[in-house]
Scaffold this motif. Structure first.
Motif, PDB file in Angstrom:
ATOM      1  N   VAL A 175       0.835  -1.206   0.000  1.00 19.40           N
ATOM      2  CA  VAL A 175       0.000   0.000   0.000  1.00 19.40           C
ATOM      3  C   VAL A 175       0.867   1.252   0.000  1.00 19.40           C
ATOM      4  CG1 VAL A 175      -1.663   1.334   1.344  1.00 19.40           C
ATOM      5  CG2 VAL A 175      -1.959  -1.131   1.108  1.00 19.40           C
ATOM      6  N   VAL A 176       1.901   1.256   0.854  1.00 23.05           N
ATOM      7  CA  VAL A 176       2.795   2.419   0.924  1.00 23.05           C
ATOM      8  C   VAL A 176       3.463   2.641  -0.422  1.00 23.05           C
ATOM      9  CG1 VAL A 176       4.913   3.315   1.960  1.00 23.05           C
ATOM     10  CG2 VAL A 176       3.196   2.234   3.404  1.00 23.05           C
ATOM     11  N   ARG A 177       3.965   1.576  -1.007  1.00 27.14           N
ATOM     12  CA  ARG A 177       4.643   1.710  -2.296  1.00 27.14           C
ATOM     13  C   ARG A 177       3.695   2.216  -3.374  1.00 27.14           C
ATOM     14  NH1 ARG A 177       4.720  -1.013  -7.665  1.00 27.14           N
ATOM     15  NH2 ARG A 177       6.823  -0.634  -8.474  1.00 27.14           N
ATOM     16  N   ALA A 178       2.488   1.650  -3.443  1.00 28.48           N
ATOM     17  CA  ALA A 178       1.525   2.069  -4.461  1.00 28.48           C
ATOM     18  C   ALA A 178       1.108   3.524  -4.262  1.00 28.48           C
ATOM     19  CB  ALA A 178       0.305   1.157  -4.427  1.00 28.48           C
ATOM     20  N   ALA A 179       0.874   3.923  -3.001  1.00 27.73           N
ATOM     21  CA  ALA A 179       0.477   5.302  -2.732  1.00 27.73           C
ATOM     22  C   ALA A 179       1.593   6.275  -3.083  1.00 27.73           C
ATOM     23  CB  ALA A 179       0.087   5.453  -1.262  1.00 27.73           C
ATOM     24  N   ALA A 186      -4.989   5.534   6.194  1.00 26.15           N
ATOM     25  CA  ALA A 186      -6.208   4.714   6.141  1.00 26.15           C
ATOM     26  C   ALA A 186      -5.862   3.230   6.205  1.00 26.15           C
ATOM     27  CB  ALA A 186      -6.991   5.029   4.873  1.00 26.15           C
ATOM     28  N   SER A 187      -4.784   2.832   5.540  1.00 25.06           N
ATOM     29  CA  SER A 187      -4.369   1.431   5.576  1.00 25.06           C
ATOM     30  C   SER A 187      -3.928   1.029   6.973  1.00 25.06           C
ATOM     31  CB  SER A 187      -3.235   1.203   4.574  1.00 25.06           C
ATOM     32  OG  SER A 187      -2.794  -0.137   4.605  1.00 25.06           O
ATOM     33  N   PHE A 188      -3.164   1.892   7.643  1.00 28.75           N
ATOM     34  CA  PHE A 188      -2.719   1.587   8.995  1.00 28.75           C
ATOM     35  C   PHE A 188      -3.900   1.513   9.968  1.00 28.75           C
ATOM     36  CE2 PHE A 188       1.696   3.502   8.042  1.00 28.75           C
ATOM     37  CZ  PHE A 188       2.153   2.259   7.643  1.00 28.75           C
ATOM     38  N   LEU A 239      -9.609   4.776  14.207  1.00 30.58           N
ATOM     39  CA  LEU A 239     -10.163   5.337  12.970  1.00 30.58           C
ATOM     40  C   LEU A 239     -10.375   6.841  13.100  1.00 30.58           C
ATOM     41  CD1 LEU A 239     -12.762   2.590  11.947  1.00 30.58           C
ATOM     42  CD2 LEU A 239     -10.589   3.112  10.831  1.00 30.58           C
ATOM     43  N   ALA A 240     -10.780   7.278  14.294  1.00 29.25           N
ATOM     44  CA  ALA A 240     -10.947   8.717  14.514  1.00 29.25           C
ATOM     45  C   ALA A 240      -9.607   9.439  14.416  1.00 29.25           C
ATOM     46  CB  ALA A 240     -11.591   8.964  15.879  1.00 29.25           C
ATOM     47  N   VAL A 241      -8.554   8.825  14.987  1.00 31.41           N
ATOM     48  CA  VAL A 241      -7.216   9.407  14.868  1.00 31.41           C
ATOM     49  C   VAL A 241      -6.790   9.465  13.399  1.00 31.41           C
ATOM     50  CG1 VAL A 241      -4.779   9.067  15.444  1.00 31.41           C
ATOM     51  CG2 VAL A 241      -6.524   8.704  17.190  1.00 31.41           C
ATOM     52  N   ALA A 242      -7.061   8.383  12.675  1.00 35.96           N
ATOM     53  CA  ALA A 242      -6.710   8.355  11.251  1.00 35.96           C
ATOM     54  C   ALA A 242      -7.467   9.426  10.476  1.00 35.96           C
ATOM     55  CB  ALA A 242      -7.012   6.974  10.664  1.00 35.96           C
ATOM     56  N   GLY A 256      -8.450  12.262  11.659  1.00 35.24           N
ATOM     57  CA  GLY A 256      -7.821  13.534  11.988  1.00 35.24           C
ATOM     58  C   GLY A 256      -6.530  13.756  11.214  1.00 35.24           C
ATOM     59  N   ILE A 257      -5.724  12.701  11.101  1.00 35.62           N
ATOM     60  CA  ILE A 257      -4.458  12.822  10.357  1.00 35.62           C
ATOM     61  C   ILE A 257      -4.736  13.067   8.878  1.00 35.62           C
ATOM     62  CG2 ILE A 257      -2.372  11.590   9.658  1.00 35.62           C
ATOM     63  CD1 ILE A 257      -2.443  10.153  12.323  1.00 35.62           C
ATOM     64  N   ARG A 258      -5.721  12.378   8.337  1.00 37.83           N
ATOM     65  CA  ARG A 258      -6.055  12.587   6.923  1.00 37.83           C
ATOM     66  C   ARG A 258      -6.544  14.012   6.675  1.00 37.83           C
ATOM     67  NH1 ARG A 258      -9.916   8.227   4.450  1.00 37.83           N
ATOM     68  NH2 ARG A 258      -9.265   9.366   2.588  1.00 37.83           N
ATOM     69  N   ALA A 259      -7.396  14.519   7.601  1.00 36.63           N
ATOM     70  CA  ALA A 259      -7.882  15.890   7.453  1.00 36.63           C
ATOM     71  C   ALA A 259      -6.729  16.884   7.523  1.00 36.63           C
ATOM     72  CB  ALA A 259      -8.922  16.191   8.534  1.00 36.63           C
TER      73      ALA A 259
END
Length: 320
Positions: free
Chosen positions: A207-211, A249-251, A305-308, A310-313
């Motif tokens: 996932v990391v490599r593809a992203a 999101a993957s993590f 998921l809430a932490v994720a 927040g990081i995505r935002a």
């Protein structure tokens, strides 16, 4: 804030539906909770009295409502054998949290390093690779990560025991606890952590490599490469910020996979966590204990998921 609140409400609703499904599935299992607790020699009158004591004579919807209402106040109730579920969760959840936390940390670190290094071969292909060992490693990453992601945790655990415990004798295959309820020595954590982390490392590395490769298609990345900026700087400053939402999101999804896999791995290694607790509750058809484990695991996953989110935002701030 409103979209986040809606998302939180939606996840809470899904968790409640999942818990209701647990009640239904356990109720459909063959066997009888009261007989499992009292033993084979119990008389019909004793079984009927135990069922009334446990509330099993009430309709299933009422039993679920009584349980979920108590959970909302922080009371998970008692097991079919009369033990406080709150005390059991306080006793067994920290070792599971330790095991899952170590596996998640190893997964994040290893998959980021491998994924970034692997993506660097595509982001800056003009950089010469002179080492035959490095060329072989690059060629091995794709099949290795695919195989690692495809093998279930219990298979990985069995292979690790055969190689490192039985054949080599380097690491223990069984966990022994001390008075605190945790493993008596750190080496007892090595094989369970690896059994949980290896499949997730395989998946998240890809996932990391593809992203990273996808984010590297942006025009500013090509400009940075043409300007002669080092591959490391290009990856960390120009590519990683744009790939971060997908990686996070993957993590976040990995948290649920690690918690679910830990219940199986703990049973294999006799680890003192929620796995053994859940196995015993299934044998007793103890729906309250099973649902409590699911509810606690679901709450942890929702927090991650809430932490994720927040990081995505944060990573997407300022983008159109």
């Amino acid at each position: 804030m409103i979209p986040f609140a809606r998302l939180l409400v939606r996840r809470l609703a899904l968790l409640i539906v999942l818990l209701a499904t647990v009640f239904v599935v356990v109720d459909l299992l063959p066997g009888n909770t009261a007989r499992a607790v009292l033993g084979r020699d119990a008389t019909p009158n004793q079984i009927a009295a135990k069922e009334r004591e446990l509330g099993l004579d009430h309709p299933l919807p009422q039993r679920f409502w009584d349980w979920i209402s108590a959970v909302l106040t922080g009371d998970f109730g008692h097991t079919a054998r009369g033990r406080s579920i709150n005390e059991l969760l306080v006793d067994k959840f920290p070792p599971t949290l330790l095991l899952g936390g170590l596996a998640l940390t190893l997964t994040v670190v290893a998959s980021l390093l491998l994924g970034l290094w692997w993506a660097g071969r595509r982001v800056a292909p003009e950089v010469p690779i002179t080492s035959l060992i490095r060329q072989g490693a690059v060629r091995l990453l794709q099949p290795t990560t695919t195989i690692a992601a495809a093998i279930p945790e219990f298979v990985v655990a069995t292979l690790l025991i055969l190689v490192f415990a039985l054949a080599a004798g380097w690491l223990p295959a069984v966990t022994i606890t001390d008075r605190s309820g945790f493993p008596a020595s750190p080496d007892m954590l090595v094989l369970p952590v690896l059994a949980l982390a290896i499949p997730q490392i395989g998946w998240n590395t890809r996932v990391v490599r593809a992203a990273m490769v996808d984010a590297a298609q942006a025009p500013h990345v090509e400009s940075a490469v043409l300007d002669g900026i080092s591959t490391r700087a290009v990856l960390l400053r120009h590519v990683l910020p744009f790939a971060l939402p997908t990686i996070v999101a993957s993590f976040a999804t990995t948290v649920g996979m690690v918690l679910g896999g830990s219940l199986v791995v703990e049973t294999i290694f006799n680890y003192p966590g929620l796995g053994a607790l859940l196995a015993g509750s299934v044998a007793d058809r103890d729906v309250s204990l099973i649902a409590s484990v699911v509810a606690l695991s679901g709450a942890v996953i929702m927090c991650m998921l809430a932490v994720a989110d927040g990081i995505r935002a944060w990573s997407l701030r300022g983008r159109g």
